[in-house]
Design an enzyme around this catalytic site. Structure first.
Site, PDB file in Angstrom:
ATOM      1  CG  ASP A  22      -2.223  16.980 -23.399  1.00 50.44           C
ATOM      2  OD1 ASP A  22      -1.660  17.722 -22.055  1.00 50.44           O
ATOM      3  OD2 ASP A  22      -1.435  17.193 -24.126  1.00 50.44           O
TER       4      ASP A  22
ATOM      5  CB  SER B 237       5.680  17.720 -15.626  1.00 47.33           C
ATOM      6  OG  SER B 237       6.450  18.892 -15.706  1.00 47.33           O
TER       7      SER B 237
ATOM      8  CE1 TYR C 147       9.525  18.945 -14.280  1.00 40.28           C
ATOM      9  CE2 TYR C 147      11.876  19.935 -12.992  1.00 40.28           C
ATOM     10  CZ  TYR C 147      10.754  19.128 -13.060  1.00 40.28           C
ATOM     11  OH  TYR C 147       9.943  18.074 -12.232  1.00 40.28           O
TER      12      TYR C 147
ATOM     13  CB  THR D 200      10.307  11.897  -5.388  1.00 41.47           C
ATOM     14  OG1 THR D 200      10.559  12.626  -4.511  1.00 41.47           O
ATOM     15  CG2 THR D 200      10.107  10.805  -4.566  1.00 41.47           C
TER      16      THR D 200
ATOM     17  NE  ARG E  77      12.608  11.224 -12.480  1.00 42.50           N
ATOM     18  CZ  ARG E  77      11.498  10.733 -11.978  1.00 42.50           C
ATOM     19  NH1 ARG E  77      11.030  11.923 -11.099  1.00 42.50           N
ATOM     20  NH2 ARG E  77      10.329  10.024 -12.805  1.00 42.50           N
TER      21      ARG E  77
HETATM   22  N1  UDP Z   1      23.024  11.326 -13.670  1.00 37.10           N
HETATM   23  C1  UDP Z   1      24.412  10.194 -13.910  1.00 37.10           C
HETATM   24  N2  UDP Z   1      24.220   9.607 -14.144  1.00 37.10           N
HETATM   25  C2  UDP Z   1      22.402   9.204 -14.965  1.00 37.10           C
HETATM   26  C3  UDP Z   1      21.471   9.828 -14.275  1.00 37.10           C
HETATM   27  C4  UDP Z   1      22.223  10.927 -13.747  1.00 37.10           C
HETATM   28  O1  UDP Z   1      25.062  10.943 -12.813  1.00 37.10           O
HETATM   29  O2  UDP Z   1      22.736   7.692 -15.636  1.00 37.10           O
HETATM   30  C5  UDP Z   1      23.716  12.205 -12.635  1.00 37.10           C
HETATM   31  C6  UDP Z   1      23.086  13.555 -13.584  1.00 37.10           C
HETATM   32  O3  UDP Z   1      24.002  14.184 -14.389  1.00 37.10           O
HETATM   33  C7  UDP Z   1      22.764  14.976 -12.275  1.00 37.10           C
HETATM   34  C8  UDP Z   1      22.209  13.800 -11.433  1.00 37.10           C
HETATM   35  O4  UDP Z   1      22.737  12.376 -11.343  1.00 37.10           O
HETATM   36  O5  UDP Z   1      23.867  15.291 -11.594  1.00 37.10           O
HETATM   37  C9  UDP Z   1      20.506  13.902 -11.040  1.00 37.10           C
HETATM   38  O6  UDP Z   1      20.136  12.931 -12.059  1.00 37.10           O
HETATM   39  P1  UDP Z   1      18.527  13.348 -12.438  1.00 37.10           P
HETATM   40  O7  UDP Z   1      18.602  12.957 -14.060  1.00 37.10           O
HETATM   41  O8  UDP Z   1      17.891  12.245 -11.276  1.00 37.10           O
HETATM   42  O9  UDP Z   1      17.941  14.661 -11.537  1.00 37.10           O
HETATM   43  P2  UDP Z   1      18.253  15.847 -11.483  1.00 37.10           P
HETATM   44  O10 UDP Z   1      18.406  15.776 -10.307  1.00 37.10           O
HETATM   45  O11 UDP Z   1      18.973  16.546 -12.456  1.00 37.10           O
HETATM   46  O12 UDP Z   1      16.774  16.214 -11.558  1.00 37.10           O
END
Ligand code: UDP
Length: 314
Positions: free
Chosen positions: A55, A77, A147, A177, A188
């Site tokens: 860690d 992270s 974050y 990404t 994500r």
């Molecule tokens: N998002 C979504 N459905 C999901 C996961 C994410 O609509 O199952 C949306 C989230 O609210 C954001 C965008 O997709 O507006 C990107 O989310 P992510 O978690 O990939 O990354 P972020 O850019 O928010 O860090």
């Protein structure tokens, strides 16, 4: 040396460094990364790649004689919102103490230090697209701040090290990404949508889906990080693909590419979810000679093909 070397992006970076002939040590606590991500590299032997499980917020057990490390890339992270929201204190620790330990290691070795910062330093941006000169719009006490502010602090620490100790540093701000290696359960948007479509589950769009992101294929992001490592400037450099898409359009594309019959369902928008995001990459084009090359449909097709082999994963 790559912290977070067994993570999604870290493992791709390690693979690219090894492929060009560098000897790499990846350090990872395997909290969101997995040894399986670098099993092929470990198999090459320790003269090419080594995985050290630690860690980096508490120790960086990697050393050797001064000068024996040429570069330290600090990627460790949690990066997925559900993961950093579940481990807020650990996220702050790796951005602060973890960055400090990685910077000290780079300084001892006279190594170049690369910080994997993020488009999240721009928060919910009031300027669009975002260029590096924009200072951002971050809620410092909201849930995402663990974050965003950890990465903002990491940038401040990196630049202070550079000013005080003349440490050779570069700050990269990485935009969303995606690609092979993104776990189906990562949380994500791309991994959720692709896994849901392949399973025939509903695609979970948060809010009305009108928020935008600009998605960069992982090989392109890695190319940007390599260019930043090999350059001399401090940045910060935006590393991302400027093609912007709404979340609801992304869901539609994933359904078309997979041929899935899944419906789209709408869930509540998470707190402080940025409404739009698109990198201005003029600086990276000019100073790093870098630009992304893989278009979204092509990158999504490769991601779908990979994820189809992994659907039993979590
Ligand atoms: N998002 C979504 N459905 C999901 C996961 C994410 O609509 O199952 C949306 C989230 O609210 C954001 C965008 O997709 O507006 C990107 O989310 P992510 O978690 O990939 O990354 P972020 O850019 O928010 O860090």
């Amino acid at each position: 040396m790559v912290t977070g070397g067994a993570g999604f992006l870290g493992s791709h970076l390690c693979r690219a460094l090894v492929a060009r002939g560098d000897t790499v040590t990846g350090v990872d606590d395997l909290s969101s990364g997995a040894a399986q991500n670098v099993a092929d590299l470990v198999a090459l032997g320790t003269d090419r790649f080594e995985l050290v499980i630690a860690d980096v917020s508490t120790s960086l057990p990697v050393d050797g004689p001064p000068g024996s490390i040429g570069a330290v890339a600090h990627l460790a992270s949690p990066a997925s919102p559900p993961e950093y929201l579940a481990r807020p204190l650990e996220t702050l620790a790796v951005g602060s103490r973890g960055t400090e330990l990685a910077l000290e290691l780079a300084r001892r070795h006279g190594a170049r230090f690369l910080l994997a910062s993020t488009s999240e330093v721009y928060g919910d941006p009031l300027e669009h697209p975002q260029s590096e000169s924009y200072w951002g719009n971050v809620n410092p006490i909201g849930p995402r701040s663990v974050y965003d502010e950890a990465k903002r602090f990491a940038e401040a620490l990196t630049m202070a090290h550079h000013r005080v100790h003349a440490t050779d540093v570069v700050v990269t701000r990485i935009f969303n990404t995606y690609g092979p290696g993104l776990r189906p359960g990562d949380g994500r948007v791309v991994s959720n949508f692709v896994a849901q479509a392949l399973r025939g589950d509903p695609l979970t769009v948060y809010g009305d889906g009108s928020q935008t992101r600009s998605l960069c294929y992982v090989e392109d992001t890695v190319g940007g990080l390599l260019a930043a490592l090999d350059a001399t400037g401090t940045g910060p450099f935006n590393i991302g693909n400027p093609t912007e898409i709404t979340v609801v359009e992304l869901a539609r594309r994933v359904l078309v590419l997979t041929g899935s019959p899944s419906p789209v369902v709408h869930y509540e928008l998470p707190a402080d979810d940025p409404t739009r995001r698109r990198p201005d990459i003029d600086l990276a084009r000019r100073e790093l000679g870098w630009a992304p090359a893989v278009d979204l449909d092509d990158g999504l097709r490769r991601t779908v093909a990979w994820m189809a082999t992994r659907l039993d994963g979590t």
